[in-house]
Design a protein around this motif. Structure first.
Motif, mmCIF file in Angstrom:
data_model
loop_
_atom_site.group_PDB
_atom_site.id
_atom_site.type_symbol
_atom_site.label_atom_id
_atom_site.label_comp_id
_atom_site.label_asym_id
_atom_site.label_seq_id
_atom_site.Cartn_x
_atom_site.Cartn_y
_atom_site.Cartn_z
ATOM 1 N N SER A 186 -21.231 -56.727 -50.302
ATOM 2 C CA SER A 186 -21.351 -57.343 -51.622
ATOM 3 C C SER A 186 -22.670 -58.103 -51.717
ATOM 4 O O SER A 186 -23.201 -58.590 -50.712
ATOM 5 C CB SER A 186 -20.191 -58.306 -51.860
ATOM 6 O OG SER A 186 -20.332 -59.444 -51.047
ATOM 7 N N THR A 187 -23.159 -58.195 -52.918
ATOM 8 C CA THR A 187 -24.366 -58.983 -53.174
ATOM 9 C C THR A 187 -24.198 -60.414 -52.690
ATOM 10 O O THR A 187 -25.103 -60.997 -52.083
ATOM 11 C CB THR A 187 -24.644 -58.981 -54.693
ATOM 12 O OG1 THR A 187 -24.779 -57.624 -55.124
ATOM 13 C CG2 THR A 187 -25.893 -59.747 -55.029
ATOM 14 N N SER A 188 -23.018 -60.958 -52.931
ATOM 15 C CA SER A 188 -22.796 -62.355 -52.567
ATOM 16 C C SER A 188 -22.853 -62.576 -51.060
ATOM 17 O O SER A 188 -23.181 -63.665 -50.598
ATOM 18 C CB SER A 188 -21.453 -62.830 -53.121
ATOM 19 O OG SER A 188 -20.427 -61.995 -52.646
ATOM 20 N N SER A 189 -22.515 -61.544 -50.285
ATOM 21 C CA SER A 189 -22.624 -61.694 -48.827
ATOM 22 C C SER A 189 -24.049 -62.019 -48.425
ATOM 23 O O SER A 189 -24.282 -62.738 -47.460
ATOM 24 C CB SER A 189 -22.204 -60.401 -48.116
ATOM 25 O OG SER A 189 -20.865 -60.111 -48.355
ATOM 26 N N SER A 209 -16.515 -53.938 -42.867
ATOM 27 C CA SER A 209 -16.249 -55.036 -43.808
ATOM 28 C C SER A 209 -15.415 -56.123 -43.146
ATOM 29 O O SER A 209 -15.576 -57.318 -43.453
ATOM 30 C CB SER A 209 -15.509 -54.505 -45.043
ATOM 31 O OG SER A 209 -16.279 -53.511 -45.676
ATOM 32 N N ASP A 238 -18.811 -60.025 -60.272
ATOM 33 C CA ASP A 238 -18.049 -59.446 -59.150
ATOM 34 C C ASP A 238 -17.981 -60.384 -57.961
ATOM 35 O O ASP A 238 -17.874 -59.957 -56.834
ATOM 36 C CB ASP A 238 -18.675 -58.127 -58.725
ATOM 37 C CG ASP A 238 -20.109 -58.301 -58.248
ATOM 38 O OD1 ASP A 238 -20.589 -57.437 -57.529
ATOM 39 O OD2 ASP A 238 -20.728 -59.332 -58.601
ATOM 40 N N THR A 291 -15.770 -63.505 -53.201
ATOM 41 C CA THR A 291 -16.573 -64.457 -52.440
ATOM 42 C C THR A 291 -16.232 -65.882 -52.828
ATOM 43 O O THR A 291 -16.171 -66.771 -51.987
ATOM 44 C CB THR A 291 -18.061 -64.232 -52.733
ATOM 45 O OG1 THR A 291 -18.349 -62.904 -52.418
ATOM 46 C CG2 THR A 291 -18.908 -65.182 -51.921
ATOM 47 N N LYS A 338 -23.551 -55.333 -60.706
ATOM 48 C CA LYS A 338 -22.216 -55.729 -60.255
ATOM 49 C C LYS A 338 -21.623 -54.756 -59.238
ATOM 50 O O LYS A 338 -20.415 -54.726 -59.033
ATOM 51 C CB LYS A 338 -21.265 -55.882 -61.449
ATOM 52 C CG LYS A 338 -21.754 -56.909 -62.463
ATOM 53 C CD LYS A 338 -20.908 -56.950 -63.700
ATOM 54 C CE LYS A 338 -21.541 -57.882 -64.724
ATOM 55 N NZ LYS A 338 -20.874 -57.849 -66.012
ATOM 56 N N LYS A 339 -22.462 -53.948 -58.633
ATOM 57 C CA LYS A 339 -21.973 -52.994 -57.628
ATOM 58 C C LYS A 339 -22.452 -53.418 -56.243
ATOM 59 O O LYS A 339 -23.551 -53.956 -56.096
ATOM 60 C CB LYS A 339 -22.501 -51.596 -57.928
ATOM 61 C CG LYS A 339 -21.850 -50.985 -59.160
ATOM 62 C CD LYS A 339 -22.435 -49.624 -59.457
ATOM 63 C CE LYS A 339 -21.861 -49.101 -60.768
ATOM 64 N NZ LYS A 339 -22.764 -48.147 -61.418
ATOM 65 N N PRO A 340 -21.645 -53.160 -55.197
ATOM 66 C CA PRO A 340 -22.069 -53.521 -53.841
ATOM 67 C C PRO A 340 -23.214 -52.631 -53.365
ATOM 68 O O PRO A 340 -23.569 -51.641 -54.004
ATOM 69 C CB PRO A 340 -20.815 -53.298 -53.004
ATOM 70 C CG PRO A 340 -20.008 -52.316 -53.770
ATOM 71 C CD PRO A 340 -20.310 -52.548 -55.224
#
Lengths: 385, 385
Positions: free
Chosen positions: A308-311, A282, B98, B102, B302-304
């Motif tokens: 993370s999804t946002s990554s 990470s 989440d 970010t 909402k989970k990685p």
């Protein structure tokens, strides 16, 4: 005592082993014109803990056929992947215990019995009558590397041997393939890097890590290096900086919101390398710039990588993996040899160095214990035959 | 009451808003030759829960300059990303809570005040004197889409409008960009797919998911679809199979060691789509074949996403992300329009369909409540002006 066929060299496929025999005898070929010297080899006839299943055995001479080359091995390292292979798992330069779920899908256990070792360097002892490119005295490495380098004499066809320049220390010639080549390929194969770009890595003290620092510097790249927290962190930082590291951070130094504030004038890295997993992975991701790539080549922490999804969506990161053995399996023999020569050239010019410990083959059990981490932290063990 | 400048259309940048005014007045330009009708728009002057901060306001006529086109909006959907934008986060087709970590790094809050909505369809009402490509009566969509489609009249320069064929239902014309285009791009941009190849996705009941099923079938691809456990799973499975899904599995069906045993004659998928994260993303990864790619475009759970080291090294998986808004920002206007026409052609041929609910603009608060999930599960809400 039943007869067994001769142990023919590094590829275990032609070996038929009777595990009851501690000192196998040979059914020698009737019309052999030329024979190798007798050999000693580290053999395991079942998978398990290397200190339980690996033993040094004597082997009788084997026939040297027309296209064969008999090589007296000079040195071969004990890589973590060699240990994994004896344990029964075929893994990358690092050891993981968390691979069971994958290995159900990819059972890559090698057949036993087998001789240990995967890379090394040797000197040509004698050649078959049809061999034209090698002569006694030449130094050679198996390239691409192949299994069974932990033995004093190997007989195998000419085309598996790559002749190298002799003016490098044997411990470097013996170890140039697995770790330095991994570092070189990972810098080449994923992102088109330009001079001035930065890379980030964890596990920076590993040999791959040290090679990345030096190869990056040679290419005009900057390196940001993450090491685990340790009492000698300052010494390690200095050592890596001497190799060319631009920045060295311990993991705890990076437990802050804005790691990029630590970069100063360094650019945000476009490429990252992960050989640890878990939180350390990470941290590599946190450093990467928009649309950066992280390449995983090991998992020393035995923890998965959480992203993370946002990554993926906003930061547009790409996550990839590298496995040298797969890379080499795809018809890269010539390319591999060119890179080996390049890397050994860097060694000669003292632009590529890393710590190794040469150990006499007679002391294999001691070297193995050190490689297994039973005696604290040691440099990579290289068997000297 | 101070004067405010006129609200000029979908891009909030020219709007100067006095939040104290509930019915802003206009400082009309002195020499306007042509004016739009008055307009009603959904406006928010601060970020927050849409049902708290969004309100329908009346706007006075605005000037139609030489290159402007005045469009009477016909329909515009309430996409999850519209809600996120009002909440203050600029996110993908799905809503995530989440993203705070970010967003500290990528603060993409849009300026307020602003008009809601991002895509939609309208009919040309009148055009400025220099407009050559559009005439009153034409149907147009903002392409690439841009902000502020939740209003009855929009005045903006000709070049932001893409004329479309009128023979499609307005609810499809209004929604063709965000979801179907995401599905189309994700099938095109990551892996070179050949007829007969398979793809796997979670969140298969989403509109993107339904589009992937249909677009995959059109290309001769097979689709493996993962849905969450639900009481009406059988109905959903039938519905998706009617759209062209080859296989539909609930998550609990996949809690087995060898998911690939479920594939039957289907090939292992080479490409996967993830809009859920957490365990559901792991199921996509489990299905992927060696060297496959998973593209993340949402994170509904909402989970990685957790990935084993071996997935990268031995299985050689690649993980990527897709965000339509980023894709469209890179000079894709023409390409975007070609794809819109292609997708609307499929709608006309009834090869692309998904469930939508048209709601009168007067009932915006009801539609918003439904879109916010306050009234159970509903199809996507499309405002009809």
């Amino acid at each position: 005592m039943g007869s067994v066929r001769v142990l023919r060299a590094i590829n275990g496929s032609s070996l038929v082993w009777n595990p009851k025999l501690r000192n196998p005898t040979v059914c020698a070929r009737a019309f052999s014109s030329k024979m190798s010297p007798p050999s000693k080899a580290v053999v395991y006839d079942q998978h398990g803990s290397p200190d339980q299943v690996a033993r040094v055995l004597d082997f009788p001479p084997v026939e040297i056929r027309d296209k064969d080359v008999c090589v007296k091995m000079l040195a071969a390292p004990i890589n973590p992947s060699d240990i994994n292979r004896i344990e029964g798992w075929n893994v990358s330069p690092f050891r993981f215990a968390d691979f069971v779920s994958t290995l159900c899908v990819y059972p890559v256990r090698h057949p036993v019995p087998a001789v240990g070792g995967y890379e090394g360097v040797g000197e040509v002892q004698s050649v078959g009558s049809a061999v034209t490119g090698l002569t006694p005295g030449d130094w050679v490495i198996p390239s691409p590397p192949s299994f069974g380098t932990w033995q004093t004499y190997i007989v195998k066809e000419e085309n598996v041997w790559h002749k190298i320049n002799k003016n490098v220390p044997i411990e470097y010639a013996a170890t140039v393939t697995v770790n330095p080549l991994t570092a070189l390929r990972m810098l080449e194969d994923f992102v088109d890097l330009n001079s001035g770009d930065a890379v980030v890595q964890n596990g920076a003290t590993s040999i791959v890590g040290q090679c990345i620092i030096q190869l990056a510097q040679i290419r005009g790249l900057r390196s940001i290096n993450i090491i685990r927290d340790r009492t000698d962190a300052e010494d390690v930082r200095e050592k890596l900086k001497k190799l060319g590291a631009d920045e060295v951070f311990t993991e705890s130094q990076l437990e802050i919101k804005n790691v990029k504030g630590l970069l100063g004038a360094l650019p945000e890295p476009v490429l990252g390398f992960n050989c640890v997993g878990g939180n350390s992975a990470s941290l590599v991701l946190k450093f990467l710039r928009q649309s950066g790539t992280m390449v995983t080549y090991g998992g020393m922490s035995k923890k998965p990588i959480a992203v993370s999804t946002s990554s993926f969506i906003f930061k547009d990161l790409a996550l990839r993996g590298f496995w040298l053995q797969k890379w080499m399996s795809s018809d890269k023999a010539k390319e591999c040899q060119i890179m080996i020569d390049y890397l050994l050239g860097l060694v000669r010019e003292e632009k590529l160095k890393y710590e190794l410990e040469l150990v006499s083959f007679e002391n294999f059990p001691v070297a193995l214990d050190k490689a297994l981490g039973k005696q604290g932290s040691h440099p990579k063990q290289v068997l000297k035959f």
